[in-house]
Design an enzyme around this catalytic site. Structure first.
Site, PDB file in Angstrom:
ATOM      1  N   MET A 198     -11.572  -5.617   5.536  1.00 30.15           N
ATOM      2  CA  MET A 198     -10.785  -4.630   6.277  1.00 30.15           C
ATOM      3  C   MET A 198     -10.554  -5.137   7.700  1.00 30.15           C
ATOM      4  O   MET A 198     -11.506  -5.426   8.424  1.00 30.15           O
ATOM      5  CB  MET A 198     -11.515  -3.294   6.328  1.00 30.15           C
ATOM      6  CG  MET A 198     -11.682  -2.604   4.978  1.00 30.15           C
ATOM      7  SD  MET A 198     -10.098  -2.164   4.220  1.00 30.15           S
ATOM      8  CE  MET A 198      -9.404  -1.045   5.432  1.00 30.15           C
ATOM      9  N   HIS A 237      -8.477   1.261  -4.060  1.00 27.12           N
ATOM     10  CA  HIS A 237      -9.499   1.102  -3.014  1.00 27.12           C
ATOM     11  C   HIS A 237     -10.121   2.474  -2.774  1.00 27.12           C
ATOM     12  O   HIS A 237      -9.489   3.360  -2.185  1.00 27.12           O
ATOM     13  CB  HIS A 237      -8.829   0.548  -1.755  1.00 27.12           C
ATOM     14  CG  HIS A 237      -9.719   0.466  -0.565  1.00 27.12           C
ATOM     15  ND1 HIS A 237      -9.235   0.262   0.715  1.00 27.12           N
ATOM     16  CD2 HIS A 237     -11.074   0.550  -0.433  1.00 27.12           C
ATOM     17  CE1 HIS A 237     -10.238   0.230   1.563  1.00 27.12           C
ATOM     18  NE2 HIS A 237     -11.362   0.408   0.891  1.00 27.12           N
ATOM     19  N   GLY A 243      -1.130   2.254   9.525  1.00 26.58           N
ATOM     20  CA  GLY A 243      -0.419   1.998  10.766  1.00 26.58           C
ATOM     21  C   GLY A 243      -1.274   1.565  11.943  1.00 26.58           C
ATOM     22  O   GLY A 243      -0.807   1.569  13.080  1.00 26.58           O
ATOM     23  N   MET A 297     -12.211   4.811  -0.903  1.00 30.66           N
ATOM     24  CA  MET A 297     -12.871   5.134   0.372  1.00 30.66           C
ATOM     25  C   MET A 297     -13.487   6.507   0.217  1.00 30.66           C
ATOM     26  O   MET A 297     -13.069   7.496   0.844  1.00 30.66           O
ATOM     27  CB  MET A 297     -11.855   5.081   1.517  1.00 30.66           C
ATOM     28  CG  MET A 297     -11.390   3.666   1.834  1.00 30.66           C
ATOM     29  SD  MET A 297      -9.988   3.606   2.982  1.00 30.66           S
ATOM     30  CE  MET A 297      -8.627   3.667   1.812  1.00 30.66           C
ATOM     31  N   GLY A 351      -9.223   4.449   6.620  1.00 28.04           N
ATOM     32  CA  GLY A 351      -8.963   5.877   6.727  1.00 28.04           C
ATOM     33  C   GLY A 351      -7.576   6.259   7.185  1.00 28.04           C
ATOM     34  O   GLY A 351      -7.133   7.369   6.929  1.00 28.04           O
ATOM     35  N   ASP A 385      -4.726   3.612  -1.904  1.00 30.88           N
ATOM     36  CA  ASP A 385      -5.811   4.007  -1.007  1.00 30.88           C
ATOM     37  C   ASP A 385      -6.273   5.413  -1.348  1.00 30.88           C
ATOM     38  O   ASP A 385      -5.512   6.380  -1.225  1.00 30.88           O
ATOM     39  CB  ASP A 385      -5.347   3.955   0.452  1.00 30.88           C
ATOM     40  CG  ASP A 385      -5.149   2.532   0.941  1.00 30.88           C
ATOM     41  OD1 ASP A 385      -6.110   1.753   0.875  1.00 30.88           O
ATOM     42  OD2 ASP A 385      -4.039   2.204   1.383  1.00 30.88           O
ATOM     43  N   GLY A 413      -3.090  -3.820   9.128  1.00 32.58           N
ATOM     44  CA  GLY A 413      -2.272  -4.435  10.159  1.00 32.58           C
ATOM     45  C   GLY A 413      -1.656  -5.761   9.767  1.00 32.58           C
ATOM     46  O   GLY A 413      -1.277  -6.555  10.640  1.00 32.58           O
ATOM     47  N   MET A 430      -8.891   8.372  -0.487  1.00 34.11           N
ATOM     48  CA  MET A 430      -9.766   8.857   0.593  1.00 34.11           C
ATOM     49  C   MET A 430     -10.212  10.279   0.285  1.00 34.11           C
ATOM     50  O   MET A 430      -9.418  11.095  -0.203  1.00 34.11           O
ATOM     51  CB  MET A 430      -9.029   8.829   1.928  1.00 34.11           C
ATOM     52  CG  MET A 430      -8.389   7.496   2.258  1.00 34.11           C
ATOM     53  SD  MET A 430      -7.502   7.563   3.833  1.00 34.11           S
ATOM     54  CE  MET A 430      -6.506   6.069   3.697  1.00 34.11           C
ATOM     55  N   ASP A 437      -6.791  -6.240   4.206  1.00 39.35           N
ATOM     56  CA  ASP A 437      -6.059  -4.976   4.353  1.00 39.35           C
ATOM     57  C   ASP A 437      -6.190  -4.476   5.787  1.00 39.35           C
ATOM     58  O   ASP A 437      -7.296  -4.307   6.285  1.00 39.35           O
ATOM     59  CB  ASP A 437      -6.635  -3.942   3.383  1.00 39.35           C
ATOM     60  CG  ASP A 437      -5.883  -2.621   3.419  1.00 39.35           C
ATOM     61  OD1 ASP A 437      -4.861  -2.511   4.119  1.00 39.35           O
ATOM     62  OD2 ASP A 437      -6.322  -1.688   2.717  1.00 39.35           O
ATOM     63  N   SER A 465       0.833  -1.192   0.000  1.00 46.56           N
ATOM     64  CA  SER A 465       0.000   0.000   0.000  1.00 46.56           C
ATOM     65  C   SER A 465       0.865   1.239   0.000  1.00 46.56           C
ATOM     66  O   SER A 465       1.672   1.447   0.915  1.00 46.56           O
ATOM     67  CB  SER A 465      -0.900   0.008   1.232  1.00 46.56           C
ATOM     68  OG  SER A 465      -1.528   1.270   1.378  1.00 46.56           O
ATOM     69  N   HIS A 516      -1.189  -1.272  -4.295  1.00 47.93           N
ATOM     70  CA  HIS A 516      -2.470  -0.919  -3.690  1.00 47.93           C
ATOM     71  C   HIS A 516      -2.522   0.587  -3.455  1.00 47.93           C
ATOM     72  O   HIS A 516      -1.626   1.161  -2.839  1.00 47.93           O
ATOM     73  CB  HIS A 516      -2.648  -1.661  -2.363  1.00 47.93           C
ATOM     74  CG  HIS A 516      -4.025  -1.533  -1.781  1.00 47.93           C
ATOM     75  ND1 HIS A 516      -5.108  -2.237  -2.256  1.00 47.93           N
ATOM     76  CD2 HIS A 516      -4.487  -0.775  -0.751  1.00 47.93           C
ATOM     77  CE1 HIS A 516      -6.180  -1.934  -1.553  1.00 47.93           C
ATOM     78  NE2 HIS A 516      -5.834  -1.031  -0.638  1.00 47.93           N
TER      79      HIS A 516
END
Length: 233
Positions: A153, A82, A161, A84, A158, A51, A195, A53, A193, A24, A49
């Site tokens: 998820m 992805h 980490g 969001m 959002g 992300d 952790g 947002m 996706d 990501s 990947h």
């Protein structure tokens, strides 16, 4: 199940027990993003990947279609976007034109989910669906025959980490039961996706694709990190 995956490059390789790895870019150094992506491609990543947002569906704000267009010029790997964002149907065409190979939308983000799927598929990209951790899996199961990928998820969408939410592993197990054995042809892929690292990878070994941010971009040896994640150890 879906039988019209947009491109074979989205399917797992011959070693079905080994997951695809999709670093990501949320965890990459944005000041040298092109270099970072070329680095993980050389290290053995399968997808990139992305992300996206909008500051509405999730509180954070990241990148848009113009950045995806720039990324398309620096890598041959599939760009796995992805979204969001609220009302993704308004922006899907932009991401398709930018070069997205796969687009995943949230069941909670639109009242026109089937239309989103149709737009993505007609645009020649892989269709993905996902859900927030608190959303019941039933919302995804009822559209399983319309998609090529289901993203589970294991953090709240959002932010990067975050800590892995072990209570979401049950969704992976249920999806595997509904979809069928790992590595089967012409069935939706299961992606995870949030952790995902060397400490949590065993818990998600039934997934076909692992999104990993810090575990890859934060590793001193990214090739070794990708090999370890792919092998589930």
């Amino acid at each position: 199940m879906s039988n019209s995956i947009a491109t074979r490059k989205f399917w797992p390789g011959p070693k079905a027990h080994e997951a695809l790895i999709a670093p990501s870019i949320l965890s990459a150094d944005f000041a040298r993003l092109g270099e970072e992506i070329r680095g993980v491609e050389s290290a053995g990543a399968d997808w990139i990947h992305v992300d996206v947002m909008d500051g509405r569906f999730v509180p954070n704000l990241t990148i848009g279609a113009p950045v995806v267009k720039s990324l398309r010029s620096v890598t041959r790997l599939p760009l796995d976007c992805h979204l969001m964002i609220e009302e993704p149907e308004k922006l899907i065409a932009d991401f398709l034109r930018a070069g997205a190979d796969g687009i995943t939308v949230h069941v909670e983000s639109t009242r026109e989910l089937s239309r989103c799927f149709q737009m993505i598929r007609e645009g020649g990209a892989r269709v993905g669906v996902t859900l927030r951790p608190r959303t019941d899996l039933a919302e995804v199961l009822k559209v399983l025959d319309q998609v090529d990928l289901v993203l589970v998820m294991t953090v709240e969408p959002g932010f990067g980490g975050q800590s892995f939410m072990a209570d979401q592993v049950a969704k992976i197990a249920e999806l595997r039961r509904r979809i069928g054995p790992k590595g089967g042809a012409h069935q939706p892929l299961i992606q995870v996706d949030g952790g995902v690292n060397l400490q949590t990878v065993q818990a998600v070994r039934e997934a076909d694709c692992l999104v990993a941010g810090t575990a890859v971009f934060g590793a001193s040896d990214r090739a070794a990190a990708i090999r370890a994640l792919r092998g589930g150890r």
